[in-house]
Enzyme design. Structure first.
Site, mmCIF file in Angstrom:
data_model
loop_
_atom_site.group_PDB
_atom_site.id
_atom_site.type_symbol
_atom_site.label_atom_id
_atom_site.label_comp_id
_atom_site.label_asym_id
_atom_site.label_seq_id
_atom_site.Cartn_x
_atom_site.Cartn_y
_atom_site.Cartn_z
ATOM 1 N N ASN A 259 4.878 0.389 8.389
ATOM 2 C CA ASN A 259 6.176 0.877 7.943
ATOM 3 C C ASN A 259 6.148 2.324 7.463
ATOM 4 O O ASN A 259 7.175 2.994 7.501
ATOM 5 C CB ASN A 259 6.685 -0.026 6.807
ATOM 6 C CG ASN A 259 7.877 0.565 6.084
ATOM 7 O OD1 ASN A 259 8.991 0.599 6.617
ATOM 8 N ND2 ASN A 259 7.658 1.048 4.861
ATOM 9 N N SER B 25 9.651 0.698 14.398
ATOM 10 C CA SER B 25 9.918 1.801 15.309
ATOM 11 C C SER B 25 11.277 2.389 14.928
ATOM 12 O O SER B 25 11.549 2.617 13.756
ATOM 13 C CB SER B 25 9.877 1.315 16.752
ATOM 14 O OG SER B 25 10.141 2.362 17.657
ATOM 15 N N LYS C 59 7.912 8.046 18.034
ATOM 16 C CA LYS C 59 8.422 6.675 18.143
ATOM 17 C C LYS C 59 8.342 6.153 19.577
ATOM 18 O O LYS C 59 8.073 4.960 19.795
ATOM 19 C CB LYS C 59 9.861 6.603 17.616
ATOM 20 C CG LYS C 59 9.992 6.810 16.114
ATOM 21 C CD LYS C 59 9.269 5.732 15.332
ATOM 22 C CE LYS C 59 9.539 5.826 13.834
ATOM 23 N NZ LYS C 59 8.844 4.761 13.053
ATOM 24 N N THR D 68 0.817 -1.204 0.000
ATOM 25 C CA THR D 68 0.000 0.000 0.000
ATOM 26 C C THR D 68 0.853 1.258 0.000
ATOM 27 O O THR D 68 2.010 1.263 0.434
ATOM 28 C CB THR D 68 -0.942 0.025 1.217
ATOM 29 O OG1 THR D 68 -0.178 0.317 2.397
ATOM 30 C CG2 THR D 68 -1.660 -1.308 1.390
ATOM 31 N N TYR E 178 10.235 13.462 16.129
ATOM 32 C CA TYR E 178 10.354 12.081 15.669
ATOM 33 C C TYR E 178 10.388 11.116 16.856
ATOM 34 O O TYR E 178 9.676 10.105 16.879
ATOM 35 C CB TYR E 178 11.628 11.944 14.830
ATOM 36 C CG TYR E 178 11.805 10.614 14.142
ATOM 37 C CD1 TYR E 178 11.098 10.300 12.988
ATOM 38 C CD2 TYR E 178 12.721 9.678 14.621
ATOM 39 C CE1 TYR E 178 11.278 9.091 12.333
ATOM 40 C CE2 TYR E 178 12.910 8.469 13.985
ATOM 41 C CZ TYR E 178 12.193 8.177 12.838
ATOM 42 O OH TYR E 178 12.376 6.971 12.205
ATOM 43 N N ASP F 130 -3.498 6.120 2.467
ATOM 44 C CA ASP F 130 -2.898 7.198 3.240
ATOM 45 C C ASP F 130 -3.175 6.849 4.695
ATOM 46 O O ASP F 130 -4.331 6.858 5.138
ATOM 47 C CB ASP F 130 -3.538 8.537 2.857
ATOM 48 C CG ASP F 130 -3.006 9.715 3.668
ATOM 49 O OD1 ASP F 130 -2.393 9.494 4.733
ATOM 50 O OD2 ASP F 130 -3.239 10.857 3.253
#
Length: 280
Positions: free
Chosen positions: A84, A135, A153, A34, A149, A57
């Site tokens: 991912n 991750s 995570k 996807t 970021y 999306d």
């Protein structure tokens, strides 16, 4: 899980997502790949009888449900979900705009939540499945220029740790993957957005950091194709690891973090242990 698995992969138009899709197909599995542009996904992976490309999306829950329906309609089940898809907003916290930080968390944390929420009913009906979420070592150990970021995570880490016992009774496992530096497209201009410099106090370190990271692009030591192969191997196990340190640098991050936490626990053990209510 069946011997031939059905993999559902987000962010499969470039980078690690493409390598994971190719590795799963090469191992005899079916793949639902996807991305926001399914034509780009198909071009990146190539033609294959067991490949379905679907628009997704991850920030749109309705896209997730539509993509899951398409996957089940084609293959009848979903055995491995690979969260991912991602992007990277880098910069000092004061220079990152609130909108940039929200967008970072929307993609990296709420995105996987949207897709997982769509897939879990399928896996519960099957009483089997694996939710594999990419991750980062930045999800274990934060650092300068990583405030947005790492916030996302770290959120991924806590969410997956808490989700695992909720879904384990249905035969569904989770696996967190914490890659170090791999030669993906994360540091390219297409994937990385730097905060607009606006505060003189940060100017010199911003220039130095951006130059250093730009210089690393294309020179990272990790091989994403090898990582993809390792993930396909681990996903085939009856008991996949709860966490997988991807790369020698990731192993080092795990070790340093564990030692640091132990040292911090020990540093004020007496005071920490003295806080109970006194029973008269």
């Amino acid at each position: 899980m069946t011997e031939r698995q059905v993999w559902f992969i987000t962010g499969a138009s470039r980078g690690l997502g493409v390598d994971i899709a190719k590795a799963a197909l090469a191992d005899g599995h079916a793949v639902v790949a996807t991305g926001r542009n399914p034509e780009k996904v198909a071009a990146a992976i190539g033609d294959h009888a067991d490949l379905l490309t679907v628009k997704l999306d991850v920030t749109r829950p309705e896209d997730a449900h539509t993509a899951v329906e398409a996957a089940v309609g084609r293959f009848g089940r979903i055995d491995v979900l690979v969260n991912n898809a991602g992007n990277f907003y880098a910069g000092f916290f004061e220079e990152l705009s609130p909108e940039q930080i929200r967008h970072q968390i929307e993609t990296l944390l709420f995105g996987p939540m949207n897709v997982t929420r769509g897939v879990l009913p399928v896996m519960r009906r099957q009483r089997a499945g694996l939710v594999l979420t990419i991750s980062s070592t930045a999800g274990l150990s934060g650092g300068m220029f990583l405030t947005a970021y790492a916030a996302a995570k770290f959120g991924i880490e806590g969410w997956m740790e808490s989700l695992a016992p909720e879904i384990a009774p249905f035969g569904i496992r989770t696996m967190l993957v914490e890659p170090g530096f791999f030669r993906t497209e994360l540091l390219t201009r297409d994937s990385t957005t730097y905060a607009q410099p606006a505060i003189a106090d940060y100017a010199q370190r911003t220039r130095e950091t951006v130059a250093a990271w730009s210089g690393m692009d294309g020179k990272q030591g990790g091989d994403p194709a090898k990582l993809a192969g390792a993930l396909v191997q681990l996903a085939g196990r009856k008991e996949p690891p709860v966490r997988f340190a991807a790369g020698a640098d990731a192993v080092q991050t795990f070790e340093v973090k564990a030692k640091t936490l132990l040292a911090q626990a020990e540093a004020h053990r007496g005071l920490s242990s003295s806080l109970a209510i006194d029973n008269a």
